[in-house]
Write a protein that holds these residues in place. Sequence first.
Motif, PDB file in Angstrom:
ATOM      1  N   GLU A   1       0.836  -1.205   0.000  1.00  0.00           N
ATOM      2  CA  GLU A   1       0.000   0.000   0.000  1.00  0.00           C
ATOM      3  C   GLU A   1       0.866   1.248   0.000  1.00  0.00           C
ATOM      4  O   GLU A   1       1.873   1.310   0.711  1.00  0.00           O
ATOM      5  CB  GLU A   1      -0.894   0.009   1.240  1.00  0.00           C
ATOM      6  CG  GLU A   1      -1.766   1.274   1.326  1.00  0.00           C
ATOM      7  CD  GLU A   1      -2.631   1.292   2.571  1.00  0.00           C
ATOM      8  OE1 GLU A   1      -3.711   0.687   2.539  1.00  0.00           O
ATOM      9  OE2 GLU A   1      -2.209   1.908   3.582  1.00  0.00           O
ATOM     10  N   TRP A  24       0.084   5.082   0.917  1.00  0.00           N
ATOM     11  CA  TRP A  24      -0.981   5.813   1.590  1.00  0.00           C
ATOM     12  C   TRP A  24      -0.743   7.312   1.373  1.00  0.00           C
ATOM     13  O   TRP A  24       0.202   7.871   1.917  1.00  0.00           O
ATOM     14  CB  TRP A  24      -0.962   5.447   3.068  1.00  0.00           C
ATOM     15  CG  TRP A  24      -2.087   5.950   3.887  1.00  0.00           C
ATOM     16  CD1 TRP A  24      -3.194   6.629   3.481  1.00  0.00           C
ATOM     17  CD2 TRP A  24      -2.215   5.786   5.306  1.00  0.00           C
ATOM     18  NE1 TRP A  24      -4.016   6.892   4.549  1.00  0.00           N
ATOM     19  CE2 TRP A  24      -3.437   6.396   5.676  1.00  0.00           C
ATOM     20  CE3 TRP A  24      -1.431   5.205   6.287  1.00  0.00           C
ATOM     21  CZ2 TRP A  24      -3.881   6.428   7.001  1.00  0.00           C
ATOM     22  CZ3 TRP A  24      -1.870   5.239   7.598  1.00  0.00           C
ATOM     23  CH2 TRP A  24      -3.082   5.837   7.946  1.00  0.00           C
ATOM     24  N   GLY A  82       6.807   6.968   7.841  1.00  0.00           N
ATOM     25  CA  GLY A  82       5.536   6.713   8.526  1.00  0.00           C
ATOM     26  C   GLY A  82       4.961   8.020   9.037  1.00  0.00           C
ATOM     27  O   GLY A  82       3.818   8.364   8.764  1.00  0.00           O
ATOM     28  N   GLY A 112      11.328   8.398  11.712  1.00  0.00           N
ATOM     29  CA  GLY A 112      10.157   7.584  11.448  1.00  0.00           C
ATOM     30  C   GLY A 112      10.532   6.378  10.628  1.00  0.00           C
ATOM     31  O   GLY A 112      11.670   6.227  10.171  1.00  0.00           O
ATOM     32  N   GLU A 113       9.535   5.524  10.462  1.00  0.00           N
ATOM     33  CA  GLU A 113       9.757   4.299   9.722  1.00  0.00           C
ATOM     34  C   GLU A 113       9.747   4.570   8.217  1.00  0.00           C
ATOM     35  O   GLU A 113       8.935   5.371   7.720  1.00  0.00           O
ATOM     36  CB  GLU A 113       8.657   3.299  10.048  1.00  0.00           C
ATOM     37  CG  GLU A 113       8.973   1.942   9.482  1.00  0.00           C
ATOM     38  CD  GLU A 113       7.750   1.051   9.445  1.00  0.00           C
ATOM     39  OE1 GLU A 113       7.909  -0.125   9.713  1.00  0.00           O
ATOM     40  OE2 GLU A 113       6.656   1.539   9.134  1.00  0.00           O
ATOM     41  N   ARG A 160       8.418   3.883   5.066  1.00  0.00           N
ATOM     42  CA  ARG A 160       7.276   3.148   4.507  1.00  0.00           C
ATOM     43  C   ARG A 160       7.607   2.692   3.079  1.00  0.00           C
ATOM     44  O   ARG A 160       7.212   1.621   2.668  1.00  0.00           O
ATOM     45  CB  ARG A 160       6.020   4.013   4.553  1.00  0.00           C
ATOM     46  CG  ARG A 160       5.459   4.180   5.971  1.00  0.00           C
ATOM     47  CD  ARG A 160       4.757   2.901   6.428  1.00  0.00           C
ATOM     48  NE  ARG A 160       4.643   2.765   7.864  1.00  0.00           N
ATOM     49  CZ  ARG A 160       3.600   3.128   8.594  1.00  0.00           C
ATOM     50  NH1 ARG A 160       2.566   3.702   8.032  1.00  0.00           N
ATOM     51  NH2 ARG A 160       3.587   2.916   9.893  1.00  0.00           N
ATOM     52  N   ARG A 187      12.121  -0.980   2.493  1.00  0.00           N
ATOM     53  CA  ARG A 187      10.989  -0.686   3.380  1.00  0.00           C
ATOM     54  C   ARG A 187      11.325  -1.198   4.769  1.00  0.00           C
ATOM     55  O   ARG A 187      12.021  -2.206   4.924  1.00  0.00           O
ATOM     56  CB  ARG A 187       9.751  -1.389   2.831  1.00  0.00           C
ATOM     57  CG  ARG A 187       8.505  -1.317   3.691  1.00  0.00           C
ATOM     58  CD  ARG A 187       7.333  -1.846   2.874  1.00  0.00           C
ATOM     59  NE  ARG A 187       6.219  -2.297   3.698  1.00  0.00           N
ATOM     60  CZ  ARG A 187       5.288  -1.486   4.202  1.00  0.00           C
ATOM     61  NH1 ARG A 187       5.334  -0.196   3.975  1.00  0.00           N
ATOM     62  NH2 ARG A 187       4.307  -1.979   4.921  1.00  0.00           N
ATOM     63  N   GLY A 188      10.788  -0.495   5.789  1.00  0.00           N
ATOM     64  CA  GLY A 188      11.042  -0.887   7.175  1.00  0.00           C
ATOM     65  C   GLY A 188      12.273  -0.189   7.713  1.00  0.00           C
ATOM     66  O   GLY A 188      12.993   0.512   6.993  1.00  0.00           O
ATOM     67  N   GLY A 189      12.497  -0.338   8.993  1.00  0.00           N
ATOM     68  CA  GLY A 189      13.611   0.374   9.614  1.00  0.00           C
ATOM     69  C   GLY A 189      13.274   1.847   9.785  1.00  0.00           C
ATOM     70  O   GLY A 189      12.194   2.302   9.404  1.00  0.00           O
ATOM     71  N   THR A 190      14.198   2.580  10.347  1.00  0.00           N
ATOM     72  CA  THR A 190      13.923   3.982  10.637  1.00  0.00           C
ATOM     73  C   THR A 190      15.035   4.889  10.103  1.00  0.00           C
ATOM     74  O   THR A 190      16.175   4.463   9.946  1.00  0.00           O
ATOM     75  CB  THR A 190      13.815   4.234  12.163  1.00  0.00           C
ATOM     76  OG1 THR A 190      15.091   4.009  12.754  1.00  0.00           O
ATOM     77  CG2 THR A 190      12.803   3.310  12.802  1.00  0.00           C
TER      78      THR A 190
END
Lengths: 469, 464
Positions: free
Chosen positions: A197, A199, A387, A400-401, A403, A418-421
């Motif tokens: 997704e 967003w 994120g 933030g993450e 996305r 994707r993932g992690g910060t």
Amino acid sequence: MTATPPAETAFRVADRLRADGPWDVFGERIRRYEIHLTGRSVEMARGPIVLEGYGVRLLRPRDGRTGVGFQASTDLSDDGVRSALAEAEAVSRHSVFPAKSVALPSTAASRGAPVDVRDRALWERPMEALEAHVATLLAAFDGKADVAPSFGSLRATLTEASIANSSGARASFAHTTVELELAVKAFGGPEGPPPGEYWVNDSFRRIEPGRVRGDVEAWCGFARDVRRARPTPSGERPVVLPPSVVAGILPSVLGYRFTGGARLREVAPAEGTVVGVPELSVRDDGRVPWAIASAAVDDEGTPQRSRTLVSNGAVSGLLYDLLHGAAFEVPSTGNGVRGGEWFHDWRRFLHAPVGTSTTIVVEPGTSGSDAEVVEAAGDGIWVQQLGWAIPDPLSTAFGGEVRIGYRIRNGKLAEPVRGGTVGGVVLAPPGSPSMLSTIGALGSDAVLAEGVLSPTILVKGLTVAGPGG
Amino acid sequence: MSDLRDHEAELVHLLERLGRRTRFAEVMADRSRGLGVRLDKRSTTLSPQPRLEGAIVRAWGGERWVEAATSDLSASGTGNAAEVLDRQLEKASGGHDPPGESATTRGERTEEPAQPMRDMDPEEMIGLAKDAFGWATAVPGIRDTQVHVGWTDQERFYLNSAGARCFQRLSRVIAGVAPLAFENGRVEFDFLSEGGIGGREQLRFLTEEKVTHLAKGTLELLHAKAPPAGEMTVLLDPSVAGTMAHESFGHGTEADQFLRDRSYLKPLLGETLGPDTLTIVDDGAYPGGWGTIYFDDEGHPGQKTVLVDRGRFVGALHDRETAAAYRTKATGNTRRADFLSRAFVRMTNTYVEPGDWTLDELVREAKDGVLLERATSGIEDPQGGQMQLKVKKGRKIENGQLTDLVTSMALSGKVLDFLRATRGISRRADFELGPGYCGKGHTDLLPAGTGGTYLLSTAVVGTA
């Protein structure tokens, strides 16, 4: 027969306000329209949701300081205005602000030159315009077997804002705001990876149908890439932030630390302090056409203008509303903004003004196109969406993450991650790395993205923490 | 004292008028009163709750819902709202019955706190804030402190054409303290915030001992180290465990996301997601909870819904429409941010049930990792099942001991991996339920409580 529209809200309230000055009234007449989507279907259409209200502010001298009273109301009857005034008066006896006296803008001073902030087509036929835009958005997904919207809304706010004060100022302006939320989902094949997704959450002043097809193509691409993304790798490496990500970081930090409010609390940087690389210049501009915070005058009636905050890496100015300007005996810079300190409320009359930024303009650099900025990164990460950065305005820490982002290898965008910060601090004491002091490149083109007009920025000093190696 | 029930005749008339055109209509009237005090070294600000009241009417148009709102509760104002809906209903003909079952609840809940905040003089509120300010700034090195004390009395009056009639008054109280310390251009703060339904007893946590301890902790943050980065063992404090339960997990259980096929959890209903020590609930009936509601905005009573029962995903949150689609009952989770906002399936108080570990045992079990403390935010990812939680501070865990203080962090990872990796949850004595505001996405904020105890698992941690 054509009905005569009622006079502006603030003027009608001001005409019945039996109070000594200084006072000001901010009024709004709002129409709101919403279309909510589930998949490609309209789940609900709402509107017009009509709301009219005002906020009364009293500024009472009290022992060398100012007692500030504020109350907002939707009751425009004589009794309602009297009640709001009485409550504001009571509040002013307890609220204390360290300004000896506050001078409100006069009649002449409250006339700012017009700025484009009203979508005429939306204003005249709001629901039709929204319906047409939704149809255009959905049509852009036609023929895509593997991507579709799963959820979304388009919400338009049409506002007639008005300001009146005890110095005789009367100003009014109309503006439109559209909030778009759209969850774009990529899927396909039970054996394939889970759905992905992208967003979308965006706010803008006008509907631009010509942009839709390109935007949807890009969103679909990001949603597909979420499905095939690899884990973000860890380490200190160059990070490229496009304007949409910068918009989630800089306004929250500079909109507090570079204000009279921060100066009052001794956390504003002193003029001349070096906070960024020499190539960095930043200003706040309340007159950027079609920007969310732009208007001819601010929410206290002071004309909007451009204000330099950082010049060649050094602090060169702060932002003031009327109250904080008065505390330091400097004029307001036109930064009295209503709408809530953390979340922008479409019902701005409910809030007393605070001193904050309008549109943060990062002056473009000389590093060229996005592709050239990526090339300058060499080996790093392009962050397409965090994120939620949610910076802390005091410590200026943000993070933030990821996305969706992209690995940069050999100066080219490579596989999605994707993932992690990703995180760091915007401002740091001298000698410590920060986002602004480790900028490696500033793109040559500025793009308007919510609260910023900024180029793509390459930052060298951010920490990336991910599950990938 | 006048309240929204004074407008019952107008609201009933509105429903009767709409009843000629629709198979179902409902109205929710909403009004709030309240006062907030914010105080720091330089200023004191009182903020009264705006005088904003009104009603939203929703009617079934045969194929979909139509709505109109008014901020005028007089006969003329509600009449105008009815006219707007009449026009929309006129266009909608035929169709089918509204989805799901219409609530028929009749009740009034107006539990009065022993010491209502509305009876407190503003100067007394300022005095309380000044006490907390004084305790914090008495600690040498604390340069300033921001204190907030506030209360809201919210009334909601719900009526529908099926006979439901629900009136509630909820008195919410919240307070917070944030001491500030500066050194060599570095600015740090720590904070303490509590809130719930009740009266001035909700402010008892503001003690000199707690505020002084908080202020001393703030000074330590000036010398805190950077957090470790990467995948590691993480120990969440109760506030972070609660934010995980709400943001990372709970949003995926809102069944309107099931209908949209926008929840990674939808295909997992009935599956085991974590160890048998893991239980997560949403509880709208939690006594005194910040997110407690007596009735939701479809007229269903607030209730406790078990989402994860001893590791198994057993329940989702439903409004009438999703309940119909999944052949179950609405769970009392239909909420509107206010009378101007649409209804969504929303959480109330979401928390992780306590386990049987002590904190010391969890730290020893962690061996090496990081303790995350003081949740500051979280963001959901109902489709992707990723998590983002942010915290103000933490402590490294080395060789089974808490060691260095570290600065703010973000936690990331896959929610399902995180739940599966849960290794221990601490005892009821550590349980906390804290106040927060929840958005559906980035809008429609409303009060939601989050809570839990200490929880040990594995995730990615980085600077934030």
